[in-house]
Design a protein around this motif. Structure first.
Motif, mmCIF file in Angstrom:
data_model
loop_
_atom_site.group_PDB
_atom_site.id
_atom_site.type_symbol
_atom_site.label_atom_id
_atom_site.label_comp_id
_atom_site.label_asym_id
_atom_site.label_seq_id
_atom_site.Cartn_x
_atom_site.Cartn_y
_atom_site.Cartn_z
ATOM 1 N N CYS A 22 0.833 -1.200 0.000
ATOM 2 C CA CYS A 22 0.000 0.000 0.000
ATOM 3 C C CYS A 22 0.875 1.259 0.000
ATOM 4 C CB CYS A 22 -0.919 0.000 1.219
ATOM 5 S SG CYS A 22 -2.225 -1.245 1.094
ATOM 6 N N ASP A 23 0.223 2.409 -0.210
ATOM 7 C CA ASP A 23 0.950 3.679 -0.170
ATOM 8 C C ASP A 23 1.563 3.891 1.203
ATOM 9 O OD1 ASP A 23 0.486 5.426 -2.752
ATOM 10 O OD2 ASP A 23 -1.373 4.322 -2.414
ATOM 11 N N ARG A 24 2.775 4.429 1.218
ATOM 12 C CA ARG A 24 3.516 4.781 2.446
ATOM 13 C C ARG A 24 3.906 3.559 3.281
ATOM 14 N NH1 ARG A 24 4.977 9.681 0.809
ATOM 15 N NH2 ARG A 24 3.358 9.993 -0.724
ATOM 16 N N GLY B 55 -1.856 13.066 -0.180
ATOM 17 C CA GLY B 55 -1.581 14.002 -1.267
ATOM 18 C C GLY B 55 -2.148 13.568 -2.603
ATOM 19 N N GLU B 56 -2.281 12.251 -2.829
ATOM 20 C CA GLU B 56 -2.741 11.775 -4.135
ATOM 21 C C GLU B 56 -4.064 11.012 -4.037
ATOM 22 O OE1 GLU B 56 0.538 9.836 -6.269
ATOM 23 O OE2 GLU B 56 0.820 11.774 -7.261
ATOM 24 N N ARG B 57 -4.638 10.810 -5.215
ATOM 25 C CA ARG B 57 -5.992 10.285 -5.363
ATOM 26 C C ARG B 57 -6.322 9.075 -4.477
ATOM 27 N NH1 ARG B 57 -10.024 10.464 -9.810
ATOM 28 N NH2 ARG B 57 -8.700 12.023 -10.820
ATOM 29 N N TYR B 58 -5.445 8.097 -4.402
ATOM 30 C CA TYR B 58 -5.807 6.859 -3.704
ATOM 31 C C TYR B 58 -5.430 6.848 -2.231
ATOM 32 C CZ TYR B 58 -6.441 4.925 -8.433
ATOM 33 O OH TYR B 58 -6.856 4.682 -9.709
ATOM 34 N N GLU B 59 -4.853 7.928 -1.747
ATOM 35 C CA GLU B 59 -4.327 7.924 -0.373
ATOM 36 C C GLU B 59 -5.412 8.274 0.648
ATOM 37 O OE1 GLU B 59 -0.707 10.221 -0.447
ATOM 38 O OE2 GLU B 59 0.309 8.715 -1.636
ATOM 39 N N LYS B 60 -6.356 7.352 0.770
ATOM 40 C CA LYS B 60 -7.440 7.460 1.751
ATOM 41 C C LYS B 60 -7.441 6.157 2.528
ATOM 42 C CE LYS B 60 -9.476 11.107 -0.453
ATOM 43 N NZ LYS B 60 -8.259 11.348 -1.262
HETATM 44 MG MG MG Z 1 2.047 7.112 -3.580
#
Ligand code: MG
Ligand code: TMP
Length: 211
Positions: free
Chosen positions: A17-19, A150-155
């Motif tokens: 996943c992100d981060r 910051g970006e679209r999917y980062e929820k």
């Molecule tokens: Mg990212």
């Protein structure tokens, strides 16, 4: 098979996943492989430097919208446009460390409710990784990391869905889960313990995904 494939570079993919710490660990791994005398290159998908990558970047930055099918195919096309370079490097004996690949393509699109089998189709035939390092990190910790959101999917709720799909995609024959918690150095040691036997073994000729 040929000597060429016996000496080929290995394709190591990081997913998660992100981060979750992928990019940091990719950089650490490249540094380590080079220090140990290997030829190694870092690649990242999406590759935002191409014209398709620029369209993807605009979508992720919420500057433009795209139908779910369209952005899915652009992400896949962005991998296909990198395939010749990747194959050349691998056959020339360079190890590739790749930050995201086709599994992200499926996980993020299927998390929107798209059909998983449909999502898999455009990536069929891409070079198959020799190892996938799947990095996990507690979602609360991930969302506290710098720049999350910051970006679209980062929820947070969406990332939870992505994680579920990644879990379905895991293939124990060539995936290894690495816990992203702990210091950068500790996580790196865990990553290197997984990668080290892969780079020093003969994995045979390059294979294709899902064929
Ligand atoms: Mg990212
Ligand atoms: P990045 O944060 O690693 O640069 O990736 C950008 C975002 O794009 C991230 O939220 C994951 C998503 N993604 C897809 O939706 N499909 C894909 O095929 C890839 C490679 C990434």
């Amino acid at each position: 098979y040929s000597t060429m494939s016996a000496n080929r570079g290995k394709l190591i993919v990081f997913e998660g996943c992100d981060r979750s710490g992928k990019s940091t660990q990719c950089a650490k791994l490249i540094e380590r492989l080079r220090k140990e005398g290997h030829k190694a290159e870092l690649l990242k998908f999406p590759d935002r430097t191409t014209s398709i990558g620029l369209m993807i970047n605009n979508y992720l930055a919420n500057n433009v919208d795209q139908r779910d099918e369209v952005i899915h195919l652009l992400f896949s096309a962005n991998r296909w446009e990198g395939m010749q370079k990747m194959t050349n490097l691998l056959l020339g004996g360079t190890h590739l460390v790749v930050d995201r690949y086709a599994y992200s393509g499926i996980a993020y699109s299927a998390a929107k409710g798209m059909d998983l089998q449909w999502c898999r189709q455009p990536d069929i035939g891409l070079t198959k990784p020799d190892k996938v390092i799947y990095m996990t990190l507690n979602r609360d910790k991930a969302s506290e990391r710098a720049d999350f959101g910051g970006e679209r999917y980062e929820k947070k709720e969406f990332q939870a869905k992505v994680e579920k799909i990644f879990e379905q995609l895991q293939d124990p024959t060539y995936w290894q889960v690495v816990n992203g918690e702990g210091t950068i150095e500790d996580v790196h040691e865990n990553v290197f313990n997984v990668v080290s036997p892969v780079v020093s073994s003969d994995c045979g000729p390059l294979k294709k995904l899902w064929t």
